[in-house]
Design a protein around this motif. Structure first.
Motif, PDB file in Angstrom:
ATOM      1  N   GLY A  45       5.418  14.333  -9.885  1.00  0.00           N
ATOM      2  CA  GLY A  45       4.824  15.608 -10.271  1.00  0.00           C
ATOM      3  C   GLY A  45       4.612  15.679 -11.763  1.00  0.00           C
ATOM      4  O   GLY A  45       5.219  14.951 -12.549  1.00  0.00           O
ATOM      5  N   ARG A  46       3.745  16.567 -12.179  1.00  0.00           N
ATOM      6  CA  ARG A  46       3.450  16.727 -13.604  1.00  0.00           C
ATOM      7  C   ARG A  46       4.629  17.399 -14.299  1.00  0.00           C
ATOM      8  O   ARG A  46       5.148  18.406 -13.828  1.00  0.00           O
ATOM      9  N   SER A  47       5.059  16.822 -15.428  1.00  0.00           N
ATOM     10  CA  SER A  47       6.163  17.448 -16.170  1.00  0.00           C
ATOM     11  C   SER A  47       5.694  18.722 -16.835  1.00  0.00           C
ATOM     12  O   SER A  47       4.560  18.851 -17.266  1.00  0.00           O
ATOM     13  N   ASP A  48       6.571  19.692 -16.925  1.00  0.00           N
ATOM     14  CA  ASP A  48       6.247  20.983 -17.536  1.00  0.00           C
ATOM     15  C   ASP A  48       6.977  21.095 -18.876  1.00  0.00           C
ATOM     16  O   ASP A  48       8.196  21.256 -18.928  1.00  0.00           O
TER      17      ASP A  48
ATOM     18  N   ILE B  54       0.094  -4.353  -5.628  1.00  0.00           N
ATOM     19  CA  ILE B  54       0.305  -3.046  -4.999  1.00  0.00           C
ATOM     20  C   ILE B  54      -0.925  -2.182  -5.255  1.00  0.00           C
ATOM     21  O   ILE B  54      -1.447  -2.142  -6.375  1.00  0.00           O
ATOM     22  N   THR B  55      -1.376  -1.500  -4.206  1.00  0.00           N
ATOM     23  CA  THR B  55      -2.431  -0.499  -4.334  1.00  0.00           C
ATOM     24  C   THR B  55      -1.829   0.872  -4.060  1.00  0.00           C
ATOM     25  O   THR B  55      -1.066   1.038  -3.108  1.00  0.00           O
ATOM     26  N   VAL B  56      -2.177   1.830  -4.910  1.00  0.00           N
ATOM     27  CA  VAL B  56      -1.638   3.187  -4.783  1.00  0.00           C
ATOM     28  C   VAL B  56      -2.761   4.135  -4.382  1.00  0.00           C
ATOM     29  O   VAL B  56      -3.803   4.202  -5.035  1.00  0.00           O
TER      30      VAL B  56
ATOM     31  N   PRO C  79       0.686   6.090 -15.506  1.00  0.00           N
ATOM     32  CA  PRO C  79       1.011   7.528 -15.589  1.00  0.00           C
ATOM     33  C   PRO C  79       0.573   8.325 -14.369  1.00  0.00           C
ATOM     34  O   PRO C  79       1.262   9.267 -13.966  1.00  0.00           O
ATOM     35  N   GLU C  80      -0.574   7.983 -13.756  1.00  0.00           N
ATOM     36  CA  GLU C  80      -1.024   8.726 -12.574  1.00  0.00           C
ATOM     37  C   GLU C  80      -0.138   8.449 -11.371  1.00  0.00           C
ATOM     38  O   GLU C  80       0.031   9.309 -10.500  1.00  0.00           O
ATOM     39  N   VAL C  81       0.419   7.239 -11.306  1.00  0.00           N
ATOM     40  CA  VAL C  81       1.350   6.912 -10.224  1.00  0.00           C
ATOM     41  C   VAL C  81       2.636   7.718 -10.396  1.00  0.00           C
ATOM     42  O   VAL C  81       3.163   8.304  -9.444  1.00  0.00           O
TER      43      VAL C  81
ATOM     44  N   LEU D  34       0.874  -1.172   0.000  1.00  0.00           N
ATOM     45  CA  LEU D  34       0.000   0.000   0.000  1.00  0.00           C
ATOM     46  C   LEU D  34       0.911   1.222   0.000  1.00  0.00           C
ATOM     47  O   LEU D  34       1.622   1.475   0.978  1.00  0.00           O
ATOM     48  N   ILE D  35       0.931   1.944  -1.109  1.00  0.00           N
ATOM     49  CA  ILE D  35       1.870   3.054  -1.262  1.00  0.00           C
ATOM     50  C   ILE D  35       1.129   4.326  -1.634  1.00  0.00           C
ATOM     51  O   ILE D  35      -0.055   4.303  -1.980  1.00  0.00           O
ATOM     52  N   GLY D  36       1.845   5.420  -1.556  1.00  0.00           N
ATOM     53  CA  GLY D  36       1.291   6.720  -1.912  1.00  0.00           C
ATOM     54  C   GLY D  36       2.078   7.814  -1.234  1.00  0.00           C
ATOM     55  O   GLY D  36       2.792   7.571  -0.259  1.00  0.00           O
TER      56      GLY D  36
END
Length: 255
Positions: free
Chosen positions: A249-252, A220-222, A241-243, A33-35
């Protein structure tokens, strides 16, 4: 499926710590269980162990519905846990800490023990031998008579696992079991967890060390902001991709 988590939601005042969390944990498997920090991981572990009650949703352990049971009833059904912040009895020996973890499984009738009857002494010898064996298993056999407060940080982490094992759990909840450990210590804990799963114990663990989780867990659950992003095998989770966004963080593209 030993553990089924269905639509678990938890509010603290106006804050939603968990929002409709659902996933299952298979028997005899190691489930991660990660996050990111604040994702709701420890809140969920507290709910699973009966310390915190959900605002809504259901939990099933085998055939038993447990979401509204008090912590001692959940423990009696075979759920044991460790804590993110170590909670041992510092002025007791390692052996005494493990024996304290036997309180749900050890039979100690009051009168025979007060009178030190032979049957009580034999039974106590069995419990002490079992506690010694657990200490050996987690690599603390030579520390049995040491007070817990005199152990190193990594040794205290292992002692907390030993105390949880003393209750002979079906489901073991580990909250950051290798936090602060050296690499050699982490490898030893990983081997221990694998051996427990191979013997049929079900393990749900929170851990921030991604290499440790990816190598050890079959599923694994995120979590992020209290919601499940995904559940899957390590390769699926690592490529999601959401993990990646939650951790990196979102790339700029304009940077």
């Amino acid at each position: 499926m030993l553990l089924e988590i269905k639509d678990i939601t938890r509010y603290f005042g106006g804050l939603c710590a968990l929002a409709i969390v659902s996933f299952g944990v298979e028997s005899g498997k190691v489930h991660g269980l990660i996050g990111p920090n604040g994702a709701g991981k420890t809140t969920l572990i507290n709910i699973l162990s009966g310390i915190t009650k959900p605002s809504s949703g259901q939990l099933r352990l085998g055939e038993q519905q447990i979401e509204m049971l008090p912590a001692h009833r959940v423990a009696a059904l075979g759920v044991a846990r460790t804590f993110q912040n170590i909670r041992l009895f510092p002025a007791l020996s390692c052996l005494e800490n493990v024996i304290a973890g036997q309180h749900l499984t050890a039979q100690r009738p009051l009168i025979p023990n007060l009178l030190c009857l032979p049957a009580a002494r034999r039974r106590e010898k069995i419990y002490q031998d079992e506690a010694h064996a657990i200490l050996e298993r987690v690599g603390l056999g030579s520390r049995a008579i040491f007070w817990a407060q005199h152990l190193s940080y990594g040794e205290r982490r292992r002692l907390e696992i030993a105390r949880a094992l003393a209750s002979r759990p079906r489901l073991l909840l580990l909250d950051e079991p290798v936090a602060g450990m050296r690499r050699e210590e982490m490898l030893g804990v990983a081997d221990l967890i694998r051996s427990l799963a191979n013997e049929g114990m079900t393990i749900l663990l929170i851990e921030h060390n991604m290499a440790f989780v990816m190598d050890l867990c079959s599923r694994i659950t995120v979590l992020n902001f209290g919601s499940v992003i995904t559940t899957g095998c390590p390769s699926e989770v690592g490529a999601h991709p959401e993990v990646i966004e939650a951790y990196l963080g979102r790339s700029d593209s304009n940077a």
